[in-house]
Design a protein around this motif. Structure first.
Motif, PDB file in Angstrom:
ATOM      1  N   VAL A   1       0.880  -1.081  -0.093  1.00 57.49           N
ATOM      2  CA  VAL A   1      -0.072  -0.216   0.060  1.00 57.49           C
ATOM      3  C   VAL A   1       0.841   1.160   0.016  1.00 57.49           C
ATOM      4  N   GLU A   2       0.410   2.105  -0.937  1.00 54.67           N
ATOM      5  CA  GLU A   2       1.515   3.391  -1.031  1.00 54.67           C
ATOM      6  C   GLU A   2       0.475   4.676  -0.784  1.00 54.67           C
ATOM      7  N   LEU A   3       0.824   5.744  -0.505  1.00 51.23           N
ATOM      8  CA  LEU A   3       0.262   6.985  -0.335  1.00 51.23           C
ATOM      9  C   LEU A   3      -0.782   7.281  -1.441  1.00 51.23           C
ATOM     10  N   ARG A   4      -0.464   7.043  -2.571  1.00 48.92           N
ATOM     11  CA  ARG A   4      -1.692   7.260  -3.743  1.00 48.92           C
ATOM     12  C   ARG A   4      -2.737   6.562  -3.816  1.00 48.92           C
ATOM     13  N   HIS A   5      -2.403   5.031  -3.252  1.00 52.24           N
ATOM     14  CA  HIS A   5      -3.640   4.205  -3.074  1.00 52.24           C
ATOM     15  C   HIS A   5      -4.705   4.889  -2.032  1.00 52.24           C
ATOM     16  N   LEU A   6      -3.963   5.505  -0.848  1.00 52.20           N
ATOM     17  CA  LEU A   6      -5.060   6.082  -0.172  1.00 52.20           C
ATOM     18  C   LEU A   6      -5.886   7.516  -0.537  1.00 52.20           C
TER      19      LEU A   6
ATOM     20  N   GLN B   1     -10.500   7.248 -15.639  1.00 52.90           N
ATOM     21  CA  GLN B   1     -11.418   6.153 -14.635  1.00 52.90           C
ATOM     22  C   GLN B   1     -10.896   4.868 -14.535  1.00 52.90           C
ATOM     23  N   PRO B   2     -10.322   4.179 -15.915  1.00 56.88           N
ATOM     24  CA  PRO B   2      -9.981   2.853 -15.787  1.00 56.88           C
ATOM     25  C   PRO B   2      -8.758   2.804 -14.872  1.00 56.88           C
ATOM     26  N   PRO B   3      -7.797   3.703 -14.969  1.00 59.24           N
ATOM     27  CA  PRO B   3      -6.751   3.292 -14.001  1.00 59.24           C
ATOM     28  C   PRO B   3      -7.095   3.629 -12.662  1.00 59.24           C
ATOM     29  N   LEU B   4      -7.878   4.361 -12.294  1.00 58.13           N
ATOM     30  CA  LEU B   4      -8.513   4.563 -10.759  1.00 58.13           C
ATOM     31  C   LEU B   4      -9.163   3.277 -10.190  1.00 58.13           C
ATOM     32  N   SER B   5     -10.021   2.699 -11.285  1.00 54.54           N
ATOM     33  CA  SER B   5     -10.765   1.627 -10.679  1.00 54.54           C
ATOM     34  C   SER B   5      -9.615   0.437 -10.441  1.00 54.54           C
ATOM     35  N   GLN B   6      -8.570   0.282 -11.433  1.00 53.55           N
ATOM     36  CA  GLN B   6      -7.537  -0.655 -10.974  1.00 53.55           C
ATOM     37  C   GLN B   6      -6.964  -0.436  -9.686  1.00 53.55           C
ATOM     38  N   GLN B   7      -6.643   0.810  -9.525  1.00 56.78           N
ATOM     39  CA  GLN B   7      -5.929   1.121  -8.163  1.00 56.78           C
ATOM     40  C   GLN B   7      -6.726   0.745  -7.021  1.00 56.78           C
ATOM     41  N   ILE B   8      -7.962   1.178  -7.085  1.00 52.34           N
ATOM     42  CA  ILE B   8      -9.040   0.740  -5.949  1.00 52.34           C
ATOM     43  C   ILE B   8      -8.956  -0.830  -5.837  1.00 52.34           C
ATOM     44  N   ARG B   9      -9.060  -1.840  -7.017  1.00 53.26           N
ATOM     45  CA  ARG B   9      -9.051  -2.984  -6.626  1.00 53.26           C
ATOM     46  C   ARG B   9      -7.830  -3.791  -6.467  1.00 53.26           C
ATOM     47  N   ASP B  10      -6.676  -3.036  -6.589  1.00 54.33           N
ATOM     48  CA  ASP B  10      -5.312  -3.507  -6.122  1.00 54.33           C
ATOM     49  C   ASP B  10      -5.351  -3.107  -4.572  1.00 54.33           C
ATOM     50  N   LEU B  11      -5.777  -1.982  -4.177  1.00 50.66           N
ATOM     51  CA  LEU B  11      -5.691  -1.666  -2.623  1.00 50.66           C
ATOM     52  C   LEU B  11      -6.490  -2.804  -2.005  1.00 50.66           C
ATOM     53  N   GLU B  12      -7.849  -3.246  -2.500  1.00 51.59           N
ATOM     54  CA  GLU B  12      -8.547  -4.128  -1.867  1.00 51.59           C
ATOM     55  C   GLU B  12      -8.011  -5.440  -1.928  1.00 51.59           C
ATOM     56  N   THR B  13      -7.080  -5.987  -3.074  1.00 51.48           N
ATOM     57  CA  THR B  13      -6.568  -6.838  -2.904  1.00 51.48           C
ATOM     58  C   THR B  13      -5.407  -7.177  -2.077  1.00 51.48           C
ATOM     59  N   MET B  14      -4.589  -6.075  -1.791  1.00 56.44           N
ATOM     60  CA  MET B  14      -3.549  -6.046  -0.852  1.00 56.44           C
ATOM     61  C   MET B  14      -4.259  -6.169   0.765  1.00 56.44           C
TER      62      MET B  14
ATOM     63  N   ALA C   1     -11.493   6.263   7.714  1.00 51.39           N
ATOM     64  CA  ALA C   1     -11.069   7.233   8.850  1.00 51.39           C
ATOM     65  C   ALA C   1      -9.465   7.060   9.153  1.00 51.39           C
ATOM     66  N   ALA C   2      -9.119   5.674   8.748  1.00 48.73           N
ATOM     67  CA  ALA C   2      -7.756   5.475   9.071  1.00 48.73           C
ATOM     68  C   ALA C   2      -6.777   6.233   7.932  1.00 48.73           C
ATOM     69  N   ALA C   3      -7.256   6.115   6.898  1.00 46.23           N
ATOM     70  CA  ALA C   3      -6.504   6.493   5.622  1.00 46.23           C
ATOM     71  C   ALA C   3      -6.441   8.109   5.758  1.00 46.23           C
ATOM     72  N   ARG C   4      -7.732   8.772   6.364  1.00 48.47           N
ATOM     73  CA  ARG C   4      -7.570  10.272   6.515  1.00 48.47           C
ATOM     74  C   ARG C   4      -6.331  10.709   7.613  1.00 48.47           C
ATOM     75  N   ASP C   5      -6.332   9.896   8.641  1.00 53.22           N
ATOM     76  CA  ASP C   5      -5.241  10.185   9.591  1.00 53.22           C
ATOM     77  C   ASP C   5      -3.990  10.089   9.225  1.00 53.22           C
ATOM     78  N   ILE C   6      -3.742   8.955   8.254  1.00 49.63           N
ATOM     79  CA  ILE C   6      -2.418   8.602   7.807  1.00 49.63           C
ATOM     80  C   ILE C   6      -2.210   9.762   6.997  1.00 49.63           C
ATOM     81  N   LEU C   7      -2.888  10.080   6.096  1.00 45.88           N
ATOM     82  CA  LEU C   7      -2.400  11.395   5.074  1.00 45.88           C
ATOM     83  C   LEU C   7      -2.309  12.823   5.747  1.00 45.88           C
TER      84      LEU C   7
END
Length: 300
Positions: free
Chosen positions: A3-8, A31-44, A68-74
């Motif tokens: 997981v990288e900051l861009r995923h968050l 949109q397609p790259p965004l959808s792929q990034q979200i799928r990658d995040l869920e997989t991880m 909530a955790a992602a907002r806190d991390i960023l």
């Protein structure tokens, strides 16, 4: 993959918009790259963060918790960047500063410290009292970063800046002829026959050598009646009639009955308070403190 900051950032954008198209537009990507990034995040993560249908996007319970955790991390990342930038400007951190015992009695010195604290409220000043010689040792071995000390010869590895001039006065018994006459000042030559009470060498004040130079410049070798390590003791000895003293004007605030303070009419009758630090110290905090102290224009 990790997981990288861009995923968050991508996930937060989708969670805010609950629409991939609007989130992609907000992020400046398609949109397609965004959808792929979200799928990658869920997989991880191994969990579903979003429910997708043809009509809407919803957060799952896991997604709501992760948001909530992602907002806190960023937020922490932004705070860390801000902290690093402020530290590079000398606006945060801890600064170890030593000062001579008489320094707080100088109103203009106190004003300068107050101005620095107001300008840099996030900087913790670790203040400690040390005599001039102790400060030089502490600066050299790194126990302190800045010294506020009386003018004296410094090693080549230290650099100093004059902060304020503290006039030197003759401290006389109240009934002394030089204290009771109309004239408001005296010449050092008029003290040639007096006995003096002075700081011990071990007191490390820096005043002793200056006083000896003043006597030498006036053409006499002083007679020392008594030595002491504290200014208040010297003033008390003057009141007791053991001799006269030459001390900084700031010490007039030490209330002792039976003494009079008389100005000395001599160009060298001033004890400069200096700010000293290591010549190779590139700390932003030291630079900011030095700049702030000098900017108070305390030197006439």
């Amino acid at each position: 993959m990790q997981v990288e900051l861009r995923h968050l950032r991508y996930f937060i954008a989708v969670a805010d918009e609950l629409h991939f198209g609007r989130a992609a537009e907000r992020l400046g990507i398609s949109q397609p790259p965004l959808s792929q990034q979200i799928r990658d995040l869920e997989t991880m993560l191994g969990v579903r963060l979003l429910r997708r249908t043809n009509r809407r996007v919803e957060l799952t319970d896991a997604g709501a918790a992760y948001l909530a955790a992602a907002r806190d991390i960023l937020g922490r990342v932004r705070d860390a960047a801000d902290l690093a930038q402020r530290a590079s400007r000398g606006e945060v951190g801890e600064l170890r500063v030593a000062f001579t015992r008489s320094a707080p009695l100088i109103e203009r010195f106190s004003r300068a410290i107050r101005a620095f604290r107001e300008a840099y409220p996030a900087v913790h000043l670790d203040l400690v009292e040390r005599n001039t010689f102790q400060q030089i040792e502490a600066l050299l071995d790194g126990r302190q970063q800045v010294g506020l000390l009386r003018g004296t010869a410094l090693p080549a590895s230290l650099v100093s800046h004059r902060i304020v001039d503290d006039p030197l006065l003759a401290v006389l018994p109240a009934g002394h002829p030089l204290a009771t006459r109309r004239r408001r000042s005296l010449r050092m030559t008029e003290l040639a026959d007096e006995r003096f009470v002075v700081f011990t060498r071990a007191a490390g004040t820096g005043i002793l050598d200056q006083w000896l130079t003043m006597c030498r410049n006036a053409g006499f070798s002083p007679r020392i009646a008594q030595e002491a390590g504290e200014a208040s003791t010297l003033i008390g000895l003057v009141a007791a009639g053991l001799g006269v003293a030459v001390l900084p004007a700031s010490l007039r605030q030490v209330q002792v009955d039976g003494v009079a303070y008389v100005a000395i009419d001599s160009p060298d009758a001033a004890s400069a308070l200096h700010l000293a630090h290591r010549r190779d110290d590139g700390s932003a905090l030291v630079k900011a403190f030095t700049t702030a102290m000098r900017a108070t224009h305390v030197v006439p």
